[in-house]
Design a protein around this motif. Structure first.
Motif, mmCIF file in Angstrom:
data_model
loop_
_atom_site.group_PDB
_atom_site.id
_atom_site.type_symbol
_atom_site.label_atom_id
_atom_site.label_comp_id
_atom_site.label_asym_id
_atom_site.label_seq_id
_atom_site.Cartn_x
_atom_site.Cartn_y
_atom_site.Cartn_z
ATOM 1 N N LYS A 170 0.826 -1.205 0.000
ATOM 2 C CA LYS A 170 0.000 0.000 0.000
ATOM 3 C C LYS A 170 0.859 1.253 0.000
ATOM 4 N N LEU A 171 0.193 2.380 -0.254
ATOM 5 C CA LEU A 171 0.853 3.681 -0.231
ATOM 6 C C LEU A 171 -0.015 4.642 0.565
ATOM 7 N N ASP A 172 0.584 5.331 1.514
ATOM 8 C CA ASP A 172 -0.135 6.296 2.341
ATOM 9 C C ASP A 172 0.280 7.711 1.964
ATOM 10 N N VAL A 173 -0.695 8.596 1.877
ATOM 11 C CA VAL A 173 -0.431 10.012 1.637
ATOM 12 C C VAL A 173 -0.137 10.682 2.976
ATOM 13 N N LEU A 174 0.962 11.432 3.039
ATOM 14 C CA LEU A 174 1.343 12.118 4.265
ATOM 15 C C LEU A 174 1.035 13.608 4.157
ATOM 16 N N SER A 175 1.198 14.305 5.260
ATOM 17 C CA SER A 175 0.791 15.712 5.317
ATOM 18 C C SER A 175 1.559 16.596 4.342
ATOM 19 N N GLY A 176 2.798 16.228 4.026
ATOM 20 C CA GLY A 176 3.581 17.027 3.090
ATOM 21 C C GLY A 176 2.959 17.073 1.706
#
Length: 229
Positions: free
Chosen positions: A66-72
């Motif tokens: 999976k791939l998670d989107v971070l705040s940056g």
């Protein structure tokens, strides 16, 4: 130490972060398959090592499943929509670089990308940080760990080798503790690493719009600022 060691694809950092933002804005999400499509099809890269750099900038966090989107990336996506000239996006990237690579990047910037001045500034920074910490933590074992954290990772042999290399602590574990921790009190920066360190930060300065390529010149393998006439 706020430092990012990754240098892959720096000359296209702005373009690739912009691509990442565009697909995130369009789809409203970012999946592992979308990421792989960007990496291998649009960017034509053989592997996704650039993801390590993006992860260090707090843009994404990827695994095999999976791939998670971070705040940056949320920040950059908002900035991407503010103007067509990407001024806001450059500012957002600069903020992330300062946050995660600030002590190396800003010292390179303030030294005008001069190797000698950069080494002096960075050595002073590392020495000061260690002195403060060593006054608080006096146990040799803790000082040894702090010495590795507050500093530039060093490898005296097999420069650039692809094989497995022992860590600094592993290679010295057979020696007495006092001998192993002695070098941690120094802040020497290996000369062979300076061009790579400075080049990476120079590219980041250009990417964020702090400088244009026209103001850069090649010196001893590492780009540096050219004084204006």
């Amino acid at each position: 130490m706020r430092k990012i060691g990754y240098s892959v694809g720096l000359e296209k950092t702005l373009e690739r972060i912009s691509d990442l933002c565009d697909i995130y804005i369009e789809k409203g999400q970012l999946t592992l398959s979308m990421w792989q499509s960007l990496v291998h099809e649009k960017w034509d890269l053989r592997n996704d090592n650039i993801g390590d750099f993006f992860s260090a900038l707090n843009l994404i966090n990827r695994s095999k499943t999976k791939l998670d989107v971070l705040s940056g990336l949320d920040l950059c996506a908002i900035a991407r929509q503010l103007d067509d000239d990407q001024v806001a996006l450059r500012a957002a990237i600069l903020l992330l670089i300062v946050e995660h690579d600030g002590e190396i990047f800003l010292n390179a910037l303030s030294s005008n990308f001069d190797e000698g001045e950069f080494v002096t500034r960075l050595t002073d920074l590392i020495t000061y940080k260690r002195q403060v910490l060593f006054k608080i933590y006096r146990a040799p074992e803790i000082q040894s760990q702090l010495g590795r954290i507050v500093g530039i990772e060093r490898q005296t042999s097999n420069i650039g080798g692809a094989g497995k290399v022992q860590s600094l602590s592993e290679s010295r574990r057979s020696q007495p503790l006092a001998k192993r921790t002695e070098s941690m009190r120094g802040a020497g920066i290996p000369q062979w690493r300076c061009p790579m360190i400075i080049s990476a930060r120079c590219y980041r300065a250009v990417v964020t719009g702090l400088f244009r390529w026209g103001f850069l010149t090649q010196t001893k393998g590492a780009p540096r600022l050219r004084t204006s006439s």
